[in-house]
Design a protein around this motif. Structure first.
Motif, PDB file in Angstrom:
ATOM      1  N   GLN A   1       0.818  -1.215   0.000  1.00 49.54           N
ATOM      2  CA  GLN A   1       0.000   0.000   0.000  1.00 49.54           C
ATOM      3  C   GLN A   1       0.848   1.260   0.000  1.00 49.54           C
ATOM      4  O   GLN A   1       0.335   2.355  -0.248  1.00 49.54           O
ATOM      5  CB  GLN A   1      -0.936  -0.004   1.218  1.00 49.54           C
ATOM      6  CG  GLN A   1      -0.306   0.468   2.525  1.00 49.54           C
ATOM      7  CD  GLN A   1       0.668  -0.520   3.130  1.00 49.54           C
ATOM      8  OE1 GLN A   1       0.804  -1.653   2.684  1.00 49.54           O
ATOM      9  NE2 GLN A   1       1.374  -0.075   4.170  1.00 49.54           N
ATOM     10  N   GLY A   2       2.125   1.111   0.290  1.00 56.66           N
ATOM     11  CA  GLY A   2       3.030   2.250   0.298  1.00 56.66           C
ATOM     12  C   GLY A   2       3.200   2.850   1.672  1.00 56.66           C
ATOM     13  O   GLY A   2       2.311   2.751   2.544  1.00 56.66           O
ATOM     14  N   THR A   3       4.334   3.486   1.891  1.00 59.15           N
ATOM     15  CA  THR A   3       4.606   4.198   3.137  1.00 59.15           C
ATOM     16  C   THR A   3       5.263   5.527   2.785  1.00 59.15           C
ATOM     17  O   THR A   3       6.166   5.586   1.942  1.00 59.15           O
ATOM     18  CB  THR A   3       5.486   3.347   4.080  1.00 59.15           C
ATOM     19  OG1 THR A   3       5.629   4.022   5.333  1.00 59.15           O
ATOM     20  CG2 THR A   3       6.862   3.071   3.501  1.00 59.15           C
ATOM     21  N   GLN A   4       4.790   6.579   3.412  1.00 53.74           N
ATOM     22  CA  GLN A   4       5.249   7.924   3.073  1.00 53.74           C
ATOM     23  C   GLN A   4       6.570   8.223   3.763  1.00 53.74           C
ATOM     24  O   GLN A   4       6.714   8.020   4.973  1.00 53.74           O
ATOM     25  CB  GLN A   4       4.199   8.962   3.510  1.00 53.74           C
ATOM     26  CG  GLN A   4       4.621  10.403   3.307  1.00 53.74           C
ATOM     27  CD  GLN A   4       4.664  10.800   1.845  1.00 53.74           C
ATOM     28  OE1 GLN A   4       3.731  10.525   1.096  1.00 53.74           O
ATOM     29  NE2 GLN A   4       5.745  11.456   1.440  1.00 53.74           N
ATOM     30  N   VAL A   5       7.500   8.733   2.993  1.00 57.41           N
ATOM     31  CA  VAL A   5       8.771   9.232   3.517  1.00 57.41           C
ATOM     32  C   VAL A   5       8.866  10.710   3.161  1.00 57.41           C
ATOM     33  O   VAL A   5       8.758  11.081   1.991  1.00 57.41           O
ATOM     34  CB  VAL A   5       9.968   8.465   2.921  1.00 57.41           C
ATOM     35  CG1 VAL A   5      11.281   9.134   3.312  1.00 57.41           C
ATOM     36  CG2 VAL A   5       9.950   7.016   3.376  1.00 57.41           C
ATOM     37  N   THR A   6       9.037  11.533   4.178  1.00 59.63           N
ATOM     38  CA  THR A   6       9.176  12.972   3.964  1.00 59.63           C
ATOM     39  C   THR A   6      10.473  13.447   4.598  1.00 59.63           C
ATOM     40  O   THR A   6      10.701  13.212   5.792  1.00 59.63           O
ATOM     41  CB  THR A   6       7.995  13.730   4.578  1.00 59.63           C
ATOM     42  OG1 THR A   6       6.766  13.236   4.022  1.00 59.63           O
ATOM     43  CG2 THR A   6       8.111  15.224   4.291  1.00 59.63           C
ATOM     44  N   VAL A   7      11.304  14.081   3.795  1.00 62.27           N
ATOM     45  CA  VAL A   7      12.595  14.576   4.264  1.00 62.27           C
ATOM     46  C   VAL A   7      12.566  16.095   4.218  1.00 62.27           C
ATOM     47  O   VAL A   7      12.405  16.693   3.145  1.00 62.27           O
ATOM     48  CB  VAL A   7      13.752  14.031   3.410  1.00 62.27           C
ATOM     49  CG1 VAL A   7      15.084  14.474   3.996  1.00 62.27           C
ATOM     50  CG2 VAL A   7      13.687  12.503   3.313  1.00 62.27           C
ATOM     51  N   SER A   8      12.717  16.710   5.366  1.00 58.75           N
ATOM     52  CA  SER A   8      12.692  18.164   5.437  1.00 58.75           C
ATOM     53  C   SER A   8      14.107  18.723   5.328  1.00 58.75           C
ATOM     54  O   SER A   8      15.077  18.104   5.762  1.00 58.75           O
ATOM     55  CB  SER A   8      12.042  18.612   6.743  1.00 58.75           C
ATOM     56  OG  SER A   8      12.820  18.176   7.842  1.00 58.75           O
ATOM     57  N   SER A   9      14.183  19.916   4.763  1.00 59.50           N
ATOM     58  CA  SER A   9      15.503  20.536   4.559  1.00 59.50           C
ATOM     59  C   SER A   9      15.887  21.403   5.739  1.00 59.50           C
ATOM     60  O   SER A   9      15.105  21.650   6.639  1.00 59.50           O
ATOM     61  CB  SER A   9      15.479  21.366   3.290  1.00 59.50           C
ATOM     62  OG  SER A   9      14.457  22.333   3.356  1.00 59.50           O
TER      63      SER A   9
END
Length: 111
Positions: A103-111
């Motif tokens: 189903q997918g998993t969200q990866v968010t990388v902040s700067s």
């Protein structure tokens, strides 16, 4: 029925690390490749990493040296260790086996 369930995504600062897991059930998983893909907003899904039944691995150029794919045959689980994360790694990450997708998993990388 084959099921793939990803976990381990989240929000991390640039330079940080995450480990994604893909737990597989309902089939025989020892003789085929597993794949990690990702899809960023507005972009096509891209292949990130591959692991064969013999443990041979391949990576897209943008993650070489930073990401490591591995598998635990006993646990029917595939991992994606992601180090030195960059904002451009932000995407939904999917594992895949034959014609099956998680189903997918969200990866968010902040700067």
């Amino acid at each position: 029925q084959v099921q793939l369930v990803e976990s381990g995504g989240g929000l991390v600062q640039a330079g940080g690390s995450l480990r994604l897991s893909c737990a597989a059930s309902g089939g025989r998983f020892t003789i085929n490749n597993f794949y990690w893909y990702r899809q960023a907003p507005g972009k096509q899904r891209e292949l990130v990493a591959t692991i064969s039944n013999s443990g041979r691995t391949n990576y897209t150029d943008s993650v070489k040296g930073r990401f490591t794919i591995s598998r635990d045959i006993v646990k029917n689980t595939v991992y994606l260790q992601m180090n030195s994360l960059k904002p451009e790694d932000t995407a939904v990450y999917y594992c895949s086996f034959l014609t099956y997708w998680g189903q997918g998993t969200q990866v968010t990388v902040s700067s």
